[in-house]
Enzyme design. Structure first.
Site, PDB file in Angstrom:
ATOM      1  N   LYS A 191       0.939  -1.150  -0.025  1.00 24.27           N
ATOM      2  CA  LYS A 191      -0.117   0.088  -0.120  1.00 24.27           C
ATOM      3  C   LYS A 191       0.872   1.395   0.175  1.00 24.27           C
ATOM      4  CE  LYS A 191      -2.426  -0.792   3.784  1.00 24.27           C
ATOM      5  NZ  LYS A 191      -1.979  -2.008   4.374  1.00 24.27           N
ATOM      6  N   ARG A 266      -9.931   1.012   9.505  1.00 25.32           N
ATOM      7  CA  ARG A 266      -9.897  -0.333   9.858  1.00 25.32           C
ATOM      8  C   ARG A 266     -11.004  -1.159  10.176  1.00 25.32           C
ATOM      9  NH1 ARG A 266      -3.650  -1.976  10.150  1.00 25.32           N
ATOM     10  NH2 ARG A 266      -2.816  -0.140   9.386  1.00 25.32           N
ATOM     11  N   ARG A 305      11.427  -6.683   4.159  1.00 28.00           N
ATOM     12  CA  ARG A 305      11.245  -5.208   4.537  1.00 28.00           C
ATOM     13  C   ARG A 305      11.975  -5.188   5.782  1.00 28.00           C
ATOM     14  NH1 ARG A 305       5.520  -2.206   4.524  1.00 28.00           N
ATOM     15  NH2 ARG A 305       5.165  -2.834   6.707  1.00 28.00           N
ATOM     16  N   ARG A 311      11.846  -1.536  11.298  1.00 29.83           N
ATOM     17  CA  ARG A 311      10.710  -1.552  12.080  1.00 29.83           C
ATOM     18  C   ARG A 311      10.313  -2.935  12.862  1.00 29.83           C
ATOM     19  NH1 ARG A 311       5.637  -0.073   7.930  1.00 29.83           N
ATOM     20  NH2 ARG A 311       4.591  -1.347   9.398  1.00 29.83           N
ATOM     21  N   ARG A 323      -0.274 -10.078  13.160  1.00 26.07           N
ATOM     22  CA  ARG A 323      -0.811  -8.825  12.308  1.00 26.07           C
ATOM     23  C   ARG A 323      -1.663  -9.362  11.101  1.00 26.07           C
ATOM     24  NH1 ARG A 323       4.224  -5.929  10.396  1.00 26.07           N
ATOM     25  NH2 ARG A 323       2.653  -4.222   9.545  1.00 26.07           N
TER      26      ARG A 323
END
Ligand code: IMP
Length: 367
Positions: A191, A266, A305, A311, A323
């Site tokens: 996204k 969400r 990533r 992160r 998640r």
């Protein structure tokens, strides 16, 4: 932004700015026509407000009358000027000021002027509050102009779109409908990457809730610290915190042509809150465009990533799977919220980045 009939308009000139243009017009006419006892001839329907305000600023004797003319249908000139009933005043040897709200191509005013010359006035002056000099294409000299404006369709202060909007005290200019899009998909669907490309392509403002939260966390704000405690566990930040933050983000760019919401809403509650927020600004969500990606591809992408993003929520496979499962349990059902309004557009999110941008663009173009 406001909606009039089927079109969207945004603020253009405030009531004060219009008053300044009236003052400008009145100043010139007072200077030239003191002692002339002019006849102000308002061209209906548009000029009723101009005439009311202008004549109140004229400090000498004058008469007032009206004439009806029409050359516009919707937002463009028909090229034919139709004139209404005949005059109820004798113009012979009088100083006459035709008062228009707006002169565009000049077709109306020049047709009228020719017709009125036949009444043999002493002098025939033309006054318009607004002139669009880029499109004015007549020989006729416009004697008095309150303000030049660009060649855009305007509404308010007497001017209409399909007979609506004349009562607005400010002037509004036609604008595109805002393109507000919810970019949707599970974590790792791409996204963020795609939103960055699409915002440039479509001139939209990208609001990534994740980025805004991370900014707040990095800077140790109250909101950031609160959000961090949820995000580190792979959970969602509570609605009220998110909504407050989002509202502030939207209000940072009041001139935006649209927003790409990424990571928000969400939940149904958030989607409703977003609808209310946008409705209060005269706009709405055009559609939810969702990237559809298989779970195993997501896990692989997120681990990759995590290697360089630093992160915390990308580094560990357990957290990643949590998640994804939170997404399916709590977030994915939101698809139904938009599908019920015929606003859901699914896109295959696996493949070359450019190809995915193309697929998304196809959907964006439709909205
Ligand atoms: P013209 O004959 O092209 O100069 O158009 C003059 C008339 O068209 C005005 O008196 C208005 O009635 C209408 N018009 C022109 N431009 C606009 C606009 O931007 N908004 C609303 N009406 C307009």
């Amino acid at each position: 932004m406001i909606k009039i009939d089927d079109l969207y308009f945004k603020p253009f000139l405030s009531a004060q700015e219009i008053a300044a243009a009236i003052d400008n017009l009145a100043y010139q006419i007072n200077r030239d026509l003191a002692g002339e006892n002019p006849i102000f001839l308002g061209i209906l329907n548009g000029s009723f407000m101009v005439l009311a305000d202008l004549t109140r600023k004229f400090s000498h004797d004058c008469e007032v009358s009206f004439l009806k003319a029409k050359s516009y249908e919707g937002t463009s000139s028909t090229g034919v000027v139709s004139l209404g009933d005949e005059l109820d005043v004798n113009l012979k040897d009088r100083t006459v000021v035709i008062v228009e709200d707006i002169v565009d191509s000049g077709l109306t005013i020049s047709t009228l002027s020719r017709k009125l010359q036949q009444h043999q006035p002493k002098e025939l002056k033309i006054a318009t509050l607004f002139l669009k000099p880029e499109v004015y294409n007549q020989e006729l000299k416009i004697d008095y102009v309150g303000k030049n404006i660009e060649d855009k369709f305007v509404v308010g202060y007497g001017m209409d779109y399909n007979n609506l909007g004349r009562n607005l005290p400010e002037l509004y200019v036609q604008t595109e409908r805002m393109k507000n899009i919810v970019l949707f998909g599970p974590p790792g669907a791409g996204k963020g990457t795609q939103a960055t490309r699409l915002k440039d392509k479509y001139g939209l403002v990208h609001i990534s809730t994740g980025d805004v939260f991370r900014y707040n966390i990095k800077n140790g704000t109250e909101l950031g610290t609160l959000a961090k405690s949820y995000m580190d566990k792979g959970n969602l930040v509570p609605d009220e915190v998110t909504i407050k933050m989002l509202k502030a983000e939207v209000e940072k760019t009041p001139d935006a042509e649209g927003f790409i919401f990424d990571g928000f809403p969400r939940t149904d509650a958030q989607a409703k809150a977003l609808d209310e927020l946008l409705a209060s600004k005269g706009t709405e969500i055009a559609g939810m465009v969702a990237l559809e990606v298989d779970d195993e591809v997501l896990v692989e992408r997120l681990l990759e990533r995590g290697k360089d993003s630093g992160r915390a929520d990308d580094a560990n496979e357990g957290v990643i799977r949590d998640r994804i499962s939170v997404y399916y349990k709590q977030t994915a059902p939101l698809k139904n919220y938009y599908a019920a309004q015929n606003k859901y557009y699914g896109v295959d999110g696996v493949g070359e980045m450019d190809a995915i941008t193309e697929r998304l663009s196809t959907e964006f173009d439709k909205l």
